[in-house]
Each structure stands twice: as structure tokens, then as C-alpha cells.
Design an enzyme around this catalytic site. Structure first.
Site, PDB file in Angstrom:
ATOM      1  N   GLU B  57     -21.580 -70.190 -31.461  1.00 29.06           N
ATOM      2  CA  GLU B  57     -21.458 -71.286 -30.484  1.00 29.06           C
ATOM      3  C   GLU B  57     -20.274 -72.202 -30.817  1.00 29.06           C
ATOM      4  OE1 GLU B  57     -24.094 -70.424 -32.352  1.00 29.06           O
ATOM      5  OE2 GLU B  57     -25.958 -71.244 -31.533  1.00 29.06           O
ATOM      6  N   CYS B  85     -28.946 -73.692 -33.823  1.00 32.55           N
ATOM      7  CA  CYS B  85     -29.371 -74.565 -34.930  1.00 32.55           C
ATOM      8  C   CYS B  85     -28.998 -76.004 -34.569  1.00 32.55           C
ATOM      9  CB  CYS B  85     -28.669 -74.141 -36.227  1.00 32.55           C
ATOM     10  SG  CYS B  85     -26.906 -74.528 -36.231  1.00 32.55           S
ATOM     11  N   CYS B  88     -25.162 -76.569 -34.031  1.00 30.14           N
ATOM     12  CA  CYS B  88     -24.635 -76.071 -32.757  1.00 30.14           C
ATOM     13  C   CYS B  88     -25.219 -76.830 -31.565  1.00 30.14           C
ATOM     14  CB  CYS B  88     -24.911 -74.582 -32.636  1.00 30.14           C
ATOM     15  SG  CYS B  88     -24.015 -73.617 -33.862  1.00 30.14           S
TER      16      CYS B  88
END
Lengths: 157, 157
Positions: B57, B85, B88
Site C-alpha cells: 500500500e 496494518c 498503511c
């Protein structure tokens, strides 16, 4: 804080000041290894680099990893003038940074003591030792001055 | 999901597969603008680039911003094969991405529905529209296969 640690935070503050001169939100970050060698010292560059991920901590982590040729900064310490956001706090964890010292608290955008509180979750696999409030007044003032100046400039337009 | 959306997620899956071949944890991300033009399609590269921030990402956001010459991806959609996560998820917010589609849930490392739950906090200034579970089985299987294979290789050593 030891004199040594204050010196490193002052260098991060100096980077933040340089950022402000270039029109960036003045946040500075510095990474040192276990022997006190500076691996990276950066300021925010989101506008200059046209990159929303270009916070001082992220740039410093990426530079330090390139320098040592490894994606983990084990036994390293990161100094940053402002409480890291959730993005940076998570990156600090991924990089396995041992100790995090930060300056001003950030009740609006911080992700360590505020908001996401990244290191408090069971799923956070590496939690650095954390100490906030280092040279907090100076670290906060440079930001306040920057935004005060920005508001004034906008009013003058 | 529309066929169009499935097609984009399949392209992200293809990027993830390419990552696995190169030894990276197979996660792929793709960013499209409001007209359906693909701005970036990347896989994780943390090991290859020696960069703990090099999640699919993050790389896609940085590339897309360079492409449009602006640090915000307004009206863009990000497809990623795994729940982002906290790092990101926060970067997605900073980039002002309008819509986030993701594949497999990540109960261990996710920061959207798990852990930090980045978008649930008052201090999160931009919350994308989120839909998870897109092609979840396939997106999860490629990861399971990768880690199964990795464990086998380690046992064979």
C-alpha cells in the site's frame, strides 16, 4: 534526560527548523545506533516530495536502513520532536527500534499516547521503550510559531 | 462487488503472486482514479528494498502521488489483498483515499478491523469508505501457501 540525549533532540529540532524554512510542518527526527553514531536526521517533506508518507520518522527510518543495509534497526534509538502518528509509530515497531524519545505531545494527531495508541495492542509485536516530553516546550513552540505564521500569511492574502 | 472491482482485486492478487516469487510476503495493492485508470500496482518489498515501510500500500500510494504530482489521492480507490496494518491504514487516511477495498482479514497484523482500528478514533481526520472480504479466500490462500512453503523450507535446512 542525559546531556547526550538532549544534544540529539536539539539536532532533531534543528532539522525541524530547516523544514519550516522550506515550508514543511516543522518536525525533525534523528536515528542513532547503539554506539551513538547518527544514521539519519530528517525533517517532514510531505509537500516537497509530494508524498503523504514522508514524515520525518519515515524518511529517517528508510535512510538509516539503507545505510546499514538491513530492514531492522535493532538497538537503535529514534529521537523525534513530536509524538509520532499511528503510521510512524507502527513503522518504528516494524523497524524494531529499541528506544523512542519524543518531544511535544500531539493530542490531535499522535498515535502513541493518543488516538490509535499503537503500542498498547496485543497484536503489536515489538514495543519500543518510550519516553515523551523531551524538550517538549521548544519542540512544541516551533510548531505553534509555524502555524501562527501560516494563519497570518493566509489572512494577508 | 462488481465485475470491475473483482478485476482490480485480481490484478492486486497477481502483484502479490509476483511478490511471493521474489520471496516477499505476498500482498498486492492497486490504486485507481475516479475514471478507473490504474495509477499504481505494487507488492510488498520490505526485504528486497531493505525497507520496513515498503508494504504494498505504501509503495502504491507513493507511486500514485508521484504520477499525479500531488500528495493527495482524492477520489481514488485502493485495492489491497490483505487488511492494511496501522501504518498503511494511516497512510491511506493521509492520502485522502476515498475508498478502500481489501481481501483477507488480518487478525494478527491488521489495523482496520483489528488492533489499532485506525479509523475508529476521533482524531482520524479522514476515514475512507471501507469494504473488506473481497476475494478473501484467494487473497488469504496465497499467504497461507507462502508461509507453509517457508516453514517447509526452514525444516529442510
Amino acid at each position: 534526560m542525559t546531556d547526550h540525549q538532549n544534544t540529539f533532540m536539539r539536532q532533531a529540532l534543528q532539522a525541524a527548523t530547516e523544514g519550516a524554512v522550506r515550508g514543511e510542518v516543522p518536525v525533525g527526527a534523528l536515528i542513532v545506533d547503539s554506539e551513538g553514531n547518527i544514521l539519519a536526521c530528517r525533517h517532514n517533506q510531505g509537500i516537497l516530495l509530494k508524498d503523504p508518507t514522508a514524515h520525518a520518522e519515515m524518511l529517517a527510518i528508510r535512510e538509516a536502513c539503507q545505510k546499514i543495509g538491513y530492514e531492522r534497526l535493532i538497538d537503535c534509538t529514534l529521537y523525534v520532536t513530536l509524538e509520532p502518528c499511528a503510521m510512524c509509530a507502527t513503522a518504528i515497531s516494524f523497524a524494531r527500534i529499541k528506544t523512542l524519545f519524543y518531544g511535544a505531545l500531539d493530542s490531535k494527531g499522535g498515535g502513541v499516547e493518543h488516538g490509535s495508541k499503537v503500542y498498547t495492542h496485543r497484536t503489536c509485536h515489538h514495543k519500543p521503550e518510550v519516553q515523551g516530553g523531551i524538550l517538549a516546550e521548544e519542540c512544541g513552540k516551533i510548531l505553534q510559531d509555524f502555524f501562527k505564521d501560516l494563519r497570518k500569511k493566509r489572512q494577508d492574502l
